[in-house]
Design a protein around this motif. Structure first.
Motif, mmCIF file in Angstrom:
data_model
loop_
_atom_site.group_PDB
_atom_site.id
_atom_site.type_symbol
_atom_site.label_atom_id
_atom_site.label_comp_id
_atom_site.label_asym_id
_atom_site.label_seq_id
_atom_site.Cartn_x
_atom_site.Cartn_y
_atom_site.Cartn_z
ATOM 1 N N GLY A 169 14.853 -8.831 5.634
ATOM 2 C CA GLY A 169 13.536 -8.672 5.038
ATOM 3 C C GLY A 169 13.478 -7.375 4.254
ATOM 4 O O GLY A 169 13.816 -6.310 4.768
ATOM 5 N N GLU A 170 13.047 -7.459 2.980
ATOM 6 C CA GLU A 170 13.078 -6.286 2.099
ATOM 7 C C GLU A 170 11.693 -5.673 1.914
ATOM 8 O O GLU A 170 11.517 -4.473 1.929
ATOM 9 C CB GLU A 170 13.678 -6.694 0.744
ATOM 10 C CG GLU A 170 13.670 -5.609 -0.308
ATOM 11 C CD GLU A 170 12.575 -5.786 -1.339
ATOM 12 O OE1 GLU A 170 12.062 -4.754 -1.818
ATOM 13 O OE2 GLU A 170 12.224 -6.935 -1.667
ATOM 14 N N ARG A 171 10.699 -6.498 1.691
ATOM 15 C CA ARG A 171 9.309 -6.054 1.611
ATOM 16 C C ARG A 171 8.413 -7.224 1.979
ATOM 17 O O ARG A 171 8.814 -8.386 1.832
ATOM 18 C CB ARG A 171 8.950 -5.524 0.215
ATOM 19 C CG ARG A 171 8.897 -6.561 -0.874
ATOM 20 C CD ARG A 171 8.557 -5.949 -2.225
ATOM 21 N NE ARG A 171 7.237 -5.332 -2.235
ATOM 22 C CZ ARG A 171 6.780 -4.601 -3.256
ATOM 23 N NH1 ARG A 171 7.542 -4.364 -4.296
ATOM 24 N NH2 ARG A 171 5.577 -4.085 -3.205
ATOM 25 N N LEU A 172 7.219 -6.920 2.437
ATOM 26 C CA LEU A 172 6.315 -7.954 2.923
ATOM 27 C C LEU A 172 5.059 -8.024 2.069
ATOM 28 O O LEU A 172 4.693 -7.071 1.384
ATOM 29 C CB LEU A 172 5.915 -7.658 4.375
ATOM 30 C CG LEU A 172 7.026 -7.315 5.363
ATOM 31 C CD1 LEU A 172 6.432 -7.029 6.732
ATOM 32 C CD2 LEU A 172 8.050 -8.432 5.449
ATOM 33 N N HIS A 173 4.408 -9.190 2.137
ATOM 34 C CA HIS A 173 3.079 -9.363 1.559
ATOM 35 C C HIS A 173 2.234 -10.152 2.553
ATOM 36 O O HIS A 173 2.698 -11.138 3.122
ATOM 37 C CB HIS A 173 3.132 -10.123 0.232
ATOM 38 C CG HIS A 173 3.612 -9.299 -0.917
ATOM 39 N ND1 HIS A 173 2.885 -8.238 -1.406
ATOM 40 C CD2 HIS A 173 4.736 -9.384 -1.680
ATOM 41 C CE1 HIS A 173 3.545 -7.695 -2.417
ATOM 42 N NE2 HIS A 173 4.659 -8.362 -2.594
ATOM 43 N N PHE A 174 1.001 -9.705 2.755
ATOM 44 C CA PHE A 174 0.085 -10.394 3.647
ATOM 45 C C PHE A 174 -0.958 -11.175 2.861
ATOM 46 O O PHE A 174 -1.440 -10.715 1.823
ATOM 47 C CB PHE A 174 -0.645 -9.401 4.556
ATOM 48 C CG PHE A 174 0.210 -8.771 5.608
ATOM 49 C CD1 PHE A 174 0.649 -9.503 6.698
ATOM 50 C CD2 PHE A 174 0.581 -7.440 5.522
ATOM 51 C CE1 PHE A 174 1.436 -8.930 7.677
ATOM 52 C CE2 PHE A 174 1.366 -6.843 6.493
ATOM 53 C CZ PHE A 174 1.792 -7.592 7.580
ATOM 54 N N GLU A 175 -1.304 -12.357 3.368
ATOM 55 C CA GLU A 175 -2.496 -13.056 2.901
ATOM 56 C C GLU A 175 -3.680 -12.441 3.651
ATOM 57 O O GLU A 175 -3.616 -12.277 4.869
ATOM 58 C CB GLU A 175 -2.400 -14.558 3.197
ATOM 59 C CG GLU A 175 -1.315 -15.278 2.431
ATOM 60 C CD GLU A 175 -1.598 -15.375 0.941
ATOM 61 O OE1 GLU A 175 -2.790 -15.366 0.555
ATOM 62 O OE2 GLU A 175 -0.627 -15.478 0.162
ATOM 63 N N CYS A 176 -4.742 -12.116 2.938
ATOM 64 C CA CYS A 176 -5.808 -11.316 3.542
ATOM 65 C C CYS A 176 -7.199 -11.733 3.075
ATOM 66 O O CYS A 176 -7.353 -12.545 2.163
ATOM 67 C CB CYS A 176 -5.630 -9.836 3.167
ATOM 68 S SG CYS A 176 -4.060 -9.108 3.620
ATOM 69 N N ILE A 177 -8.172 -11.116 3.714
ATOM 70 C CA ILE A 177 -9.554 -11.145 3.258
ATOM 71 C C ILE A 177 -9.894 -9.739 2.779
ATOM 72 O O ILE A 177 -9.748 -8.768 3.526
ATOM 73 C CB ILE A 177 -10.519 -11.554 4.383
ATOM 74 C CG1 ILE A 177 -10.199 -12.960 4.884
ATOM 75 C CG2 ILE A 177 -11.966 -11.465 3.901
ATOM 76 C CD1 ILE A 177 -10.386 -14.064 3.852
ATOM 77 N N VAL A 178 -10.304 -9.619 1.523
ATOM 78 C CA VAL A 178 -10.735 -8.335 0.982
ATOM 79 C C VAL A 178 -12.233 -8.222 1.207
ATOM 80 O O VAL A 178 -13.004 -9.072 0.754
ATOM 81 C CB VAL A 178 -10.400 -8.216 -0.518
ATOM 82 C CG1 VAL A 178 -11.000 -6.941 -1.104
ATOM 83 C CG2 VAL A 178 -8.886 -8.230 -0.711
ATOM 84 N N LEU A 179 -12.642 -7.183 1.918
ATOM 85 C CA LEU A 179 -14.044 -7.018 2.281
ATOM 86 C C LEU A 179 -14.670 -5.898 1.445
ATOM 87 O O LEU A 179 -14.169 -4.767 1.436
ATOM 88 C CB LEU A 179 -14.157 -6.689 3.771
ATOM 89 C CG LEU A 179 -15.520 -6.872 4.439
ATOM 90 C CD1 LEU A 179 -16.008 -8.311 4.318
ATOM 91 C CD2 LEU A 179 -15.445 -6.480 5.913
ATOM 92 N N ASN A 180 -15.743 -6.234 0.736
ATOM 93 C CA ASN A 180 -16.472 -5.269 -0.088
ATOM 94 C C ASN A 180 -17.336 -4.404 0.834
ATOM 95 O O ASN A 180 -18.397 -4.828 1.296
ATOM 96 C CB ASN A 180 -17.342 -6.025 -1.100
ATOM 97 C CG ASN A 180 -18.076 -5.104 -2.051
ATOM 98 O OD1 ASN A 180 -18.448 -3.986 -1.706
ATOM 99 N ND2 ASN A 180 -18.325 -5.593 -3.261
ATOM 100 N N LEU A 181 -16.884 -3.187 1.101
ATOM 101 C CA LEU A 181 -17.574 -2.323 2.061
ATOM 102 C C LEU A 181 -18.924 -1.836 1.544
ATOM 103 O O LEU A 181 -19.853 -1.625 2.327
ATOM 104 C CB LEU A 181 -16.678 -1.132 2.414
ATOM 105 C CG LEU A 181 -15.318 -1.468 3.044
ATOM 106 C CD1 LEU A 181 -14.545 -0.198 3.351
ATOM 107 C CD2 LEU A 181 -15.485 -2.322 4.299
ATOM 108 N N ASP A 182 -19.036 -1.679 0.232
ATOM 109 C CA ASP A 182 -20.316 -1.257 -0.341
ATOM 110 C C ASP A 182 -21.371 -2.346 -0.196
ATOM 111 O O ASP A 182 -22.517 -2.081 0.195
ATOM 112 C CB ASP A 182 -20.143 -0.896 -1.821
ATOM 113 C CG ASP A 182 -19.336 0.377 -2.019
ATOM 114 O OD1 ASP A 182 -19.139 1.105 -1.034
ATOM 115 O OD2 ASP A 182 -18.912 0.642 -3.163
#
Length: 462
Positions: free
Chosen positions: A128-141
């Motif tokens: 494994g060289e580098r990883l990527h995650f599937e995510c939820i981006v949460l708008n904190l503002d």
């Protein structure tokens, strides 16, 4: 005369003893400068290994095929790839690495989910060289504006996710930007046995009946059934083509980009979307994809990889560079520093990567980077990942998905059928494709494994 011959042999032996082993490493054209700097760091620890950088274009597997066709030497190390590894393995171009793991002080910090990601017949063909995650981006503002409390990563459950998405859906705002393929990734979250598209990696087959496929589809349909919750679902391109305003434009404005304009609470995005996400004008954090407490946290991850070619003259030296790049903490921290040196904009690193190791030195340095805290938390929970880039290792993956399962998924989304009614028939068809493809691959793999000792004897001059 004898003295002269002796001296000549002594000189040859001395030169050979101190000669550098030279290896070639193929990288993408945009990464050449980075790798030249990384080689300089590598040579601080391994001065007797000369590393030459070459460019692989236009794609890894095409580059390797063209190289072999031209009867040229393969690169000793392929530094970074996200293409199907099954192809070069089936051609006999990849060196199994397990012999180098014995007494390796760093391998224990690579979690099993990453360490075992590229195995065939219990042989490790890539790191494994580098990883990527599937995510939820949460708008904190926006979260604060809506009087909602920022949840902890551990408590970010499906129920809480649904609650926040509903509460954020008003005449002015929407809960999430889009849900394209949300169900296919959630199939890896809502089951302990299955991964992307409800594939069972232990049984090497799809389990649409008992895996995460059906509950994931139901969750997506539930979210989409709430008017206005999914912002992009309001877009109607046909109406726009006719010069009319669609529901998206009526809600957010004719030329609006609701997500960028802070009118959407969450984004279903991934860490590979950083190049544009870092430019949004509001505060955000990456959260894991929500989990079911009955199943536990499962972090969907993509794993890019590095491998050593089977024809290298210097397998040990090639492995040392591959290790330096992937899980040797000295190399990984050096790489992180290289990315960090490229600068910060609006308080955020312009670029970075997620390492494939949980070594304390790496985790400690990662904590200092100007990136979202959620990603730092995910690295510390790397042992909870579930693999979702199955096309890299499963022969026949694309045919099974796009020719068999995807068309059925589209019928379900249009309301023409239910997942329960088609699960068994669809999984049987998809598994037939996987089984046939594996049979072909297994034969090629057996041939490659049989030829490998002969290739090594020729290269090593034995």
């Amino acid at each position: 005369m004898k003295k002269f011959v002796f001296l000549a042999l002594l000189i040859i032996f001395t030169v050979a003893s101190f000669a550098k082993a030279t290896i070639t490493v193929s990288v993408w054209s945009w990464n050449v400068d980075r790798y030249k700097k990384l080689v300089a760091e590598f040579n601080k620890y391994y001065p007797d290994i000369e590393v030459k950088i070459i460019v692989n274009e236009p794609d890894i597997n095409g580059f390797l095929t063209a190289t072999v066709s031209a009867k040229k030497a393969l690169p000793d190390v392929v530094a970074e790839s996200w293409e199907p590894l099954s192809y070069p393995v089936s051609q006999g171009w990849v060196y199994p690495l397990d012999e180098f793991f014995k007494d390796d002080p760093y391998i224990k910090y690579v979690p099993d989910s990453v360490r075992n990601a590229f195995k065939y017949n219990n042989k490790t063909y890539a790191l494994g060289e580098r990883l990527h995650f599937e995510c939820i981006v949460l708008n904190l503002d926006l979260l604060k504006k809506l009087n909602l409390t920022a949840p902890t990563y551990e408590n970010w459950t499906v129920d809480l996710f649904k609650n926040y998405a509903r509460r954020a859906t008003t005449k002015e705002y929407s809960g999430i930007n889009q849900l394209w393929e949300f169900d296919t990734f959630m199939a890896a979250i809502l089951s302990k046995e299955t991964t992307f598209w409800s594939f069972d990696p232990d049984k090497w087959e799809f389990d649409l009946v008992n895996g995460g496929w059906i509950p994931a589809i139901k969750l997506q349909k539930e979210l989409k059934s709430i008017p206005g919750l999914v912002a992009d679902d309001l877009i109607n391109q046909d109406m726009r083509n006719q010069g009319q305003l669609d529901d998206y434009q009526k809600k957010f404005g004719k030329d609006a980009d609701a997500f960028r304009e802070s009118k959407v609470l969450m984004g279903f995005e991934a860490t590979y979307d950083w190049s544009w996400l870092r430019t949004v004008p509001w505060n955000f954090d990456y959260y894991p994809v929500p989990h079911d407490p009955k199943i536990g946290i499962r972090l969907p991850v993509h794993i890019n990889y590095t491998f050593v070619s089977s024809t290298t003259k210097y397998p040990k030296e090639a492995f040392l560079f591959a290790r330096f790049l992937t899980y040797d903490p000295r190399g990984v921290v050096a790489r992180l520093k290289l990315y960090e040196s490229e600068g910060v904009e609006n308080g955020r690193l312009t670029d970075w990567f997620i390492p494939a190791t949980m070594h304390p030195d790496v985790v400690k340095y990662f904590e200092t980077l100007k990136i979202p805290n959620g990603i730092k938390w995910m690295l510390k929970n790397l042992d909870k990942t579930v693999r979702v880039d199955m096309w890299k290792i499963v022969p026949g993956w694309f045919e099974a998905i796009w020719d068999v399962i995807f068309p059925v998924n589209e019928k379900i989304r249009r309301g023409e059928t239910t997942p329960e009614a088609v699960a068994k028939e669809t999984q049987d068809k998809a598994n037939k494709v996987i089984k046939e493809s594996w049979t072909i691959f297994a034969k090629k793999l057996a041939d490659a494994e049989k030829k490998f000792p002969q290739i090594r004897k020729q290269i090593e001059g034995k």
